[in-house]
Design a protein around this motif. Structure first.
Motif, PDB file in Angstrom:
ATOM      1  N   ARG A 198      -3.290  -2.475  -0.958  1.00 28.77           N
ATOM      2  CA  ARG A 198      -2.357  -3.573  -1.201  1.00 28.77           C
ATOM      3  C   ARG A 198      -1.933  -4.141   0.153  1.00 28.77           C
ATOM      4  NH1 ARG A 198       2.774  -1.760  -4.332  1.00 28.77           N
ATOM      5  NH2 ARG A 198       1.126  -1.241  -5.816  1.00 28.77           N
ATOM      6  N   TYR A 251      10.260  -2.245   2.153  1.00 25.75           N
ATOM      7  CA  TYR A 251       9.200  -2.141   1.144  1.00 25.75           C
ATOM      8  C   TYR A 251       9.071  -0.707   0.618  1.00 25.75           C
ATOM      9  CZ  TYR A 251       4.544  -2.000  -0.906  1.00 25.75           C
ATOM     10  OH  TYR A 251       3.485  -1.808  -1.764  1.00 25.75           O
ATOM     11  N   ALA A 252       9.130   0.275   1.508  1.00 28.96           N
ATOM     12  CA  ALA A 252       8.983   1.670   1.092  1.00 28.96           C
ATOM     13  C   ALA A 252      10.091   2.077   0.125  1.00 28.96           C
ATOM     14  CB  ALA A 252       8.983   2.583   2.313  1.00 28.96           C
ATOM     15  N   SER A 254      11.735   0.141  -1.824  1.00 26.68           N
ATOM     16  CA  SER A 254      11.632  -0.611  -3.083  1.00 26.68           C
ATOM     17  C   SER A 254      10.677   0.049  -4.081  1.00 26.68           C
ATOM     18  CB  SER A 254      11.171  -2.045  -2.798  1.00 26.68           C
ATOM     19  OG  SER A 254       9.793  -2.070  -2.421  1.00 26.68           O
ATOM     20  N   LEU A 255       9.828   0.938  -3.615  1.00 28.09           N
ATOM     21  CA  LEU A 255       8.833   1.546  -4.499  1.00 28.09           C
ATOM     22  C   LEU A 255       9.424   2.616  -5.409  1.00 28.09           C
ATOM     23  CD1 LEU A 255       5.836   1.903  -2.019  1.00 28.09           C
ATOM     24  CD2 LEU A 255       6.204   0.137  -3.750  1.00 28.09           C
ATOM     25  N   GLN A 256      10.565   3.162  -5.025  1.00 27.60           N
ATOM     26  CA  GLN A 256      11.242   4.174  -5.836  1.00 27.60           C
ATOM     27  C   GLN A 256      10.364   5.397  -6.118  1.00 27.60           C
ATOM     28  OE1 GLN A 256      14.612   3.876  -6.944  1.00 27.60           O
ATOM     29  NE2 GLN A 256      14.545   2.207  -5.458  1.00 27.60           N
ATOM     30  N   GLU A 257       9.565   5.783  -5.147  1.00 33.74           N
ATOM     31  CA  GLU A 257       8.710   6.964  -5.276  1.00 33.74           C
ATOM     32  C   GLU A 257       8.357   7.465  -3.879  1.00 33.74           C
ATOM     33  OE1 GLU A 257       5.142   5.880  -7.286  1.00 33.74           O
ATOM     34  OE2 GLU A 257       4.627   4.296  -5.891  1.00 33.74           O
ATOM     35  N   VAL A 259       6.700   8.176  -0.477  1.00 38.98           N
ATOM     36  CA  VAL A 259       5.796   7.348   0.322  1.00 38.98           C
ATOM     37  C   VAL A 259       5.483   8.075   1.629  1.00 38.98           C
ATOM     38  CG1 VAL A 259       5.492   5.148   1.520  1.00 38.98           C
ATOM     39  CG2 VAL A 259       6.732   5.214  -0.638  1.00 38.98           C
TER      40      VAL A 259
END
Length: 276
Positions: A198, A251-252, A254-257, A259
């Motif tokens: 991505r 961004y990291a 915002s992924l909610q998981e 990383v």
């Protein structure tokens, strides 16, 4: 990441109790089937002594597993000496008190062939002796190229490893004589999730320092960095990396998981950790 992962995988697949040793003061009571710790803590004298006592008390075979074993490639480092002993021969280190030792690595040779010598010296001395490369100097002479390198204008040049030779023979030593096990990506790919890529575009803040650098270098954009002097290129790439910190962290999060963030320059990594 790898320490809690080992704990989870051991308990999940073996149904055994695994305890993480987080400091040199962590108790080793013998109420766990596995103890998981870091190479840094393995060099802690107090913890190492407790692990040796625990291993001595075990009934039946006990095993030492060294994950990412390329971290014990430097015979002069404290962690290598803690595992393989002061002379890298297995004596007076953790290695000595375990019946079996497994070394695991996806990159056993990160730069040149001498990366594997410390592990082989302790675990496979007979194989090295058979090939006449038991000592480090003999191993390097046979499987590596050397050159003089000057690290500072005021320092005398030193001989350093600069390449590999006789790689087919070394391959025979590792996989034929010793019997090292190798798993290629194709062997494990079917057990892995699909790999996806991505591209994330971010708006970078204005940087007078970077603008001045670009003007001084006479660049139109950063696509020409590879053509620059190495020192100038390093400064430019580091400055650009620092500008990306805020966008990367945003961004990291915002992924909610979980990383895993990779970086090249320590300053960039420190800035990311501070921002998180």
């Amino acid at each position: 990441i790898s320490v809690p992962m080992w704990q989870r995988e051991i308990e999940k697949y073996l149904g055994a109790k695994a305890t993480i040793l987080r400091t040199g003061k962590s108790p080793v009571r013998g109420d766990a089937d596995f103890y998981v710790t870091t190479y840094g803590l393995a060099s802690n004298l107090e913890l190492r002594s407790k692990l040796k006592d625990w291993a001595d008390r075990q009934k039946g075979e006990n095993n030492l597993t060294l994950d990412e074993s390329q971290y014990v490639k430097n015979q002069e480092s404290a962690r290598t000496k803690a595992i393989f002993g002061p002379l890298t021969n297995g004596r007076n280190g953790l290695f000595e008190v375990f019946d079996q030792t497994w070394t695991l690595s996806g990159t056993p040779i990160e730069r040149y062939a001498d990366d594997v010598w410390a592990q082989l010296r302790a675990t496979q001395p007979n194989a090295l002796r058979k090939y006449g490369v038991l000592e480090y100097e003999d191993f390097v002479k046979r499987y590596c190229f050397m050159r003089l390198k000057k690290f500072h204008p005021r320092m005398a040049p030193k001989m350093v490893v600069s390449g590999d030779q006789r790689t087919e023979e070394l391959n025979k030593l590792l996989y034929g004589e010793i019997g090292a096990l190798r798993r290629k990506m194709l062997d494990v790919q079917k057990h892995m999730p699909d790999l996806t890529y991505r591209e994330v575009f971010m708006k970078l803040p204005r940087s007078p320092e970077l603008a001045a650098m670009v003007k001084t270098m006479g660049l139109e954009d950063f696509n020409d960095l590879d053509d620059l002097d190495e020192v100038i290129m390093t400064r430019a790439r580091k400055a650009l990396g620092l500008l990306k910190v805020d966008g990367t962290v945003e961004y990291a999060l915002s992924l909610q998981e979980p990383v895993l963030i990779g970086y090249w320059y320590t300053d960039v990594g420190d800035a990311i950790q501070k921002a998180l």
